[in-house]
Scaffold this active site. Sequence first.
Site, PDB file in Angstrom:
ATOM      1  CG  ASN A 252      -1.473   1.353   1.539  1.00  0.00           C
ATOM      2  OD1 ASN A 252      -2.380   1.844   0.877  1.00  0.00           O
ATOM      3  ND2 ASN A 252      -0.897   2.002   2.546  1.00  0.00           N
TER       4      ASN A 252
ATOM      5  CB  SER B  69      -3.798   5.565  -8.291  1.00  0.00           C
ATOM      6  OG  SER B  69      -4.524   6.750  -8.478  1.00  0.00           O
TER       7      SER B  69
ATOM      8  CE1 TYR C  15       0.397   8.585  -6.121  1.00  0.00           C
ATOM      9  CE2 TYR C  15      -1.331   9.081  -7.707  1.00  0.00           C
ATOM     10  CZ  TYR C  15      -0.920   8.500  -6.527  1.00  0.00           C
ATOM     11  OH  TYR C  15      -1.838   7.808  -5.763  1.00  0.00           O
TER      12      TYR C  15
ATOM     13  CE  LYS D 193       0.169   4.967  -6.366  1.00  0.00           C
ATOM     14  NZ  LYS D 193       0.303   3.957  -5.309  1.00  0.00           N
TER      15      LYS D 193
HETATM   16  N1  LIG Z   1      -5.690   9.196  -1.079  1.00  0.00           N
HETATM   17  C1  LIG Z   1      -6.024   8.990  -2.349  1.00  0.00           C
HETATM   18  O1  LIG Z   1      -6.830   9.720  -2.935  1.00  0.00           O
HETATM   19  C2  LIG Z   1      -5.434   7.832  -3.101  1.00  0.00           C
HETATM   20  C3  LIG Z   1      -6.017   7.480  -4.343  1.00  0.00           C
HETATM   21  C4  LIG Z   1      -5.479   6.418  -5.045  1.00  0.00           C
HETATM   22  C5  LIG Z   1      -4.398   5.720  -4.551  1.00  0.00           C
HETATM   23  N2  LIG Z   1      -3.844   6.099  -3.349  1.00  0.00           N
HETATM   24  C6  LIG Z   1      -2.691   5.333  -2.884  1.00  0.00           C
HETATM   25  O2  LIG Z   1      -3.018   4.725  -1.640  1.00  0.00           O
HETATM   26  C7  LIG Z   1      -1.815   4.568  -0.875  1.00  0.00           C
HETATM   27  C8  LIG Z   1      -2.019   5.163   0.507  1.00  0.00           C
HETATM   28  O3  LIG Z   1      -2.361   6.520   0.338  1.00  0.00           O
HETATM   29  P1  LIG Z   1      -2.936   7.418   1.525  1.00  0.00           P
HETATM   30  O4  LIG Z   1      -3.740   8.471   0.891  1.00  0.00           O
HETATM   31  O5  LIG Z   1      -3.502   6.560   2.597  1.00  0.00           O
HETATM   32  O6  LIG Z   1      -1.550   8.091   2.019  1.00  0.00           O
HETATM   33  P2  LIG Z   1      -1.001   8.524   3.481  1.00  0.00           P
HETATM   34  O7  LIG Z   1       0.111   9.471   3.226  1.00  0.00           O
HETATM   35  O8  LIG Z   1      -2.135   8.957   4.342  1.00  0.00           O
HETATM   36  O9  LIG Z   1      -0.411   7.137   4.031  1.00  0.00           O
HETATM   37  C9  LIG Z   1       0.717   6.568   3.419  1.00  0.00           C
HETATM   38  C10 LIG Z   1       1.508   5.785   4.435  1.00  0.00           C
HETATM   39  O10 LIG Z   1       2.659   5.239   3.766  1.00  0.00           O
HETATM   40  C11 LIG Z   1       3.823   5.517   4.542  1.00  0.00           C
HETATM   41  N3  LIG Z   1       4.994   5.630   3.664  1.00  0.00           N
HETATM   42  C12 LIG Z   1       5.276   6.626   2.775  1.00  0.00           C
HETATM   43  N4  LIG Z   1       6.461   6.409   2.192  1.00  0.00           N
HETATM   44  C13 LIG Z   1       6.955   5.259   2.715  1.00  0.00           C
HETATM   45  C14 LIG Z   1       8.148   4.528   2.514  1.00  0.00           C
HETATM   46  N5  LIG Z   1       9.110   4.954   1.677  1.00  0.00           N
HETATM   47  N6  LIG Z   1       8.325   3.378   3.215  1.00  0.00           N
HETATM   48  C15 LIG Z   1       7.393   2.953   4.092  1.00  0.00           C
HETATM   49  N7  LIG Z   1       6.240   3.614   4.342  1.00  0.00           N
HETATM   50  C16 LIG Z   1       6.018   4.750   3.645  1.00  0.00           C
HETATM   51  C17 LIG Z   1       3.522   6.838   5.260  1.00  0.00           C
HETATM   52  O11 LIG Z   1       4.341   7.017   6.414  1.00  0.00           O
HETATM   53  C18 LIG Z   1       2.037   6.659   5.592  1.00  0.00           C
HETATM   54  O12 LIG Z   1       1.855   5.987   6.822  1.00  0.00           O
HETATM   55  C19 LIG Z   1      -0.700   5.242  -1.686  1.00  0.00           C
HETATM   56  O13 LIG Z   1      -0.010   4.248  -2.437  1.00  0.00           O
HETATM   57  C20 LIG Z   1      -1.467   6.161  -2.609  1.00  0.00           C
HETATM   58  O14 LIG Z   1      -0.759   6.455  -3.786  1.00  0.00           O
HETATM   59  C21 LIG Z   1      -4.344   7.123  -2.605  1.00  0.00           C
END
Ligand SMILES: NC(=O)c1ccc[n+]([C@@H]2O[C@H](COP(=O)([O-])OP(=O)(O)OC[C@H]3O[C@@H](n4cnc5c(N)ncnc54)[C@H](O)[C@@H]3O)[C@@H](O)[C@H]2O)c1
Length: 261
Positions: free
Chosen positions: A90, A142, A155, A159
């Site tokens: 994730n 994503s 990004y 993805k």
């Molecule tokens: N929020 C959105 O709209 C959305 C949409 C599509 C996909 N995503 C994807 O979902 C995933 C989670 O997103 P989110 O919105 O919950 O983000 P967030 O920033 O709230 O959480 C991400 C987590 O990943 C950890 N992290 C970041 N870089 C890291 C690394 N190098 N090693 C280990 N841990 C790491 C962070 O510390 C955090 O706890 C991501 O891959 C994001 O691209 C998010």
Amino acid sequence: MAKRFENKHVLITGAARGIGFEIACQFAKEGAVLSLLDFSEALLEEAVAQLQLLTSVVHSYHVDISVRADVDLAVLTAENRQPIDVLINNAGIAFETPFLQIEEQEWKKILDVNLTGMFYVSQSVCRHMAIRKKGVVVNMSSKNGLDGEFGYAHYNASKAGVIMLTKTMALELAHLNIRVNAVCPGYIQTPLSETIDSKAFVDNFVKSYIPMNRVGKPNEIAPLFLFLSSEESSFMTGQILIADGGQLAGQKPGQSLIENI
Ligand SMILES: NC(=O)c1ccc[n+]([C@@H]2O[C@H](COP(=O)([O-])OP(=O)(O)OC[C@H]3O[C@@H](n4cnc5c(N)ncnc54)[C@H](O)[C@@H]3O)[C@@H](O)[C@H]2O)c1
């Protein structure tokens, strides 16, 4: 009623907050043994304390998934505690920068975490799963891996790469009884999205692009990860599940050329 993941060992990256934390909560409620990998030590501590209220065994590993040696060590330690049944890839980061202004360092950072880091964790875990001829992997892609968005060239590319990594892993690992699928969320309200976008931007985005007229929540995405990790999806591999409020279905009614819809 029997819990779906009772005593199953589930390793989740980026599990300390946002969607990853919600996925961890839902696995915890289903009885899983959890291994959480995250970059932020402080957030990890908080997450572990909350998850221990839901399930009995929660291990945490303070790891940057873009550092191969640290990933291998954490995975080996987790495996030695209990063989890993499910891997949830994730962790991810995002920056908004117009294409012509992206610096090489920023480009590399996004690709290193979102794609190369996922490769490191996947290869490390799947080498153990391959020996047992059993395992499930679910990758976080994503909606932006399928469709472009202004300001996110790096990004979006990372993805899209996750989708092809997913499909190729699925092809190569199927004979080892390892299934690999991916989830493509649309706009989900999390700490990540809140740090990038203002409320005015989000309101306008929703109005212009999302047929369901709202953003999504982490608890609307996490169940897809549990479904793809469970026996309910036992004949699925190499697939992409989209949950985006209808964004990729086509134009919003407001943009339609047909009047009175
Ligand atoms: N929020 C959105 O709209 C959305 C949409 C599509 C996909 N995503 C994807 O979902 C995933 C989670 O997103 P989110 O919105 O919950 O983000 P967030 O920033 O709230 O959480 C991400 C987590 O990943 C950890 N992290 C970041 N870089 C890291 C690394 N190098 N090693 C280990 N841990 C790491 C962070 O510390 C955090 O706890 C991501 O891959 C994001 O691209 C998010």
